[in-house]
Enzyme design. Structure first.
Site, PDB file in Angstrom:
ATOM      1  CG  LEU A  82      -1.923  -1.087   1.418  1.00 20.85           C
ATOM      2  CD1 LEU A  82      -2.720  -0.864   2.698  1.00 20.85           C
ATOM      3  CD2 LEU A  82      -2.853  -1.176   0.221  1.00 20.85           C
ATOM      4  CG  ASP A  83       0.360   4.314  -2.884  1.00 21.95           C
ATOM      5  OD1 ASP A  83       1.282   3.629  -3.364  1.00 21.95           O
ATOM      6  OD2 ASP A  83      -0.599   4.758  -3.554  1.00 21.95           O
ATOM      7  NE  ARG A  84       5.836   8.409   2.900  1.00 18.95           N
ATOM      8  CZ  ARG A  84       6.870   8.253   3.724  1.00 18.95           C
ATOM      9  NH1 ARG A  84       6.696   8.328   5.025  1.00 18.95           N
ATOM     10  NH2 ARG A  84       8.073   8.036   3.233  1.00 18.95           N
TER      11      ARG A  84
ATOM     12  CB  THR B  67      -3.107   3.637   0.854  1.00 17.17           C
ATOM     13  OG1 THR B  67      -3.115   4.474  -0.305  1.00 17.17           O
ATOM     14  CG2 THR B  67      -4.334   2.729   0.813  1.00 17.17           C
TER      15      THR B  67
ATOM     16  NE  ARG C 296      -3.206   8.479  -4.747  1.00 16.13           N
ATOM     17  CZ  ARG C 296      -1.910   8.660  -4.488  1.00 16.13           C
ATOM     18  NH1 ARG C 296      -1.102   7.614  -4.316  1.00 16.13           N
ATOM     19  NH2 ARG C 296      -1.423   9.887  -4.435  1.00 16.13           N
TER      20      ARG C 296
END
Length: 267
Positions: free
Chosen positions: A64-66, A68, A173
């Site tokens: 997961l992105d930072r 998220t 996104r």
């Protein structure tokens, strides 16, 4: 059963082969840019010290992105990592995300199948990694369903359940922004990317707060479901406190806060 709260994340479920954890934002998954900061992988390695000393090598299966938050599956050993990786590669995993967006979609459900690629592949770009919709990009498919329309400070927002059928970088996104409903707090895609450059230069400013409302993008990995050893594993977790608090600015009394976790498995 309550969550086992650790320093930066919570353990949702565990077996001899894997861990499922709830990653908060802005905890980063892997070390990046040689920057000394806590990481999910580092926390996992501390948690599994005994297993590692006995030869195990944990691996994070879905990143997961930072910014998220939500469910992350971690393989405890190499064999599990290989098997789980193949399950994801074959797209035999059901994933759901909750996103809080700006605007009220007219449709209750829709699909975006537009291809995306890195902007830097098209020519000089201030943010090379920023993704854009483009016919030359990679296949990409996301389904969306409106869960709730609400207002905060007189502004229209909606909570959207997102079903990514592919696993492209930033696809939820990008697709939501392209459809006209950018995710609240998204520095890369809520505008033209200048918000991200300002944040990199100056940190979180009053100007960014006025534009974006939240210091991180409002995207949460709420469900993972897959077959493991002949059993259906289905993990779900509700909105974290910061996103629930934003939604609860709604004057209608609707309260989406769900702090418990659940696993549904069947033979």
């Amino acid at each position: 059963m309550s969550l086992q709260v650790l320093a930066d994340f919570s353990v949702v479920d565990e077996s001899a082969d894997w861990l499922v954890v709830n990653k908060p934002a802005p905890l980063i998954v892997h070390p990046a840019n040689r920057k000394p900061e806590p990481t999910l992988l580092g926390g996992i390695e501390r948690l599994l010290t005994f297993e590692i000393e006995n030869g195990s090598k944990p691996a994070i299966v879905n990143r997961l992105d930072r910014d998220t938050s939500g469910l992350v599956l971690v393989a405890k050993h190499t064999l599990a990592a290989r098997e789980l990786g193949m399950i994801f590669e074959r797209r035999e995993v059901e994933k759901e995300y909750l996103a809080i967006v700006t605007g009220w979609p007219d449709a209750d459900e829709w699909t975006n199948a537009q291809s995306i690629l890195r902007e830097g592949e098209l020519g000089p770009a201030a943010i090379w990694v920023r993704q854009v919709v483009h016919a030359a990009g990679r296949e990409c498919l996301t389904r969306f369903k409106v869960e709730h329309r609400f207002e905060v400070g007189g502004r229209h927002h909606a909570m959207i359940r997102c079903f990514p059928e592919t696993g492209r970088m930033h696809q939820i996104r990008v697709h939501l922004a392209n459809d006209g409903f950018p995710i609240v707090g998204d520095k890369l895609y809520a505008g033209d990317g200048s918000e991200y450059l300002e944040w990199m230069r100056d940190g979180w400013t009053s100007n960014l707060h006025k534009k974006l409302h939240l210091p991180r993008h409002a995207l949460h990995a709420s469900r993972l479901s897959l077959m493991w050893n002949g059993r259906l594993m289905d993990w779900r977790i509700g909105l974290p406190v910061d996103l629930a608090a934003f939604v609860c600015g709604d004057a209608s009394g609707h309260d989406p806060r769900v702090v418990e976790w659940s696993r549904h498995d069947a033979k």
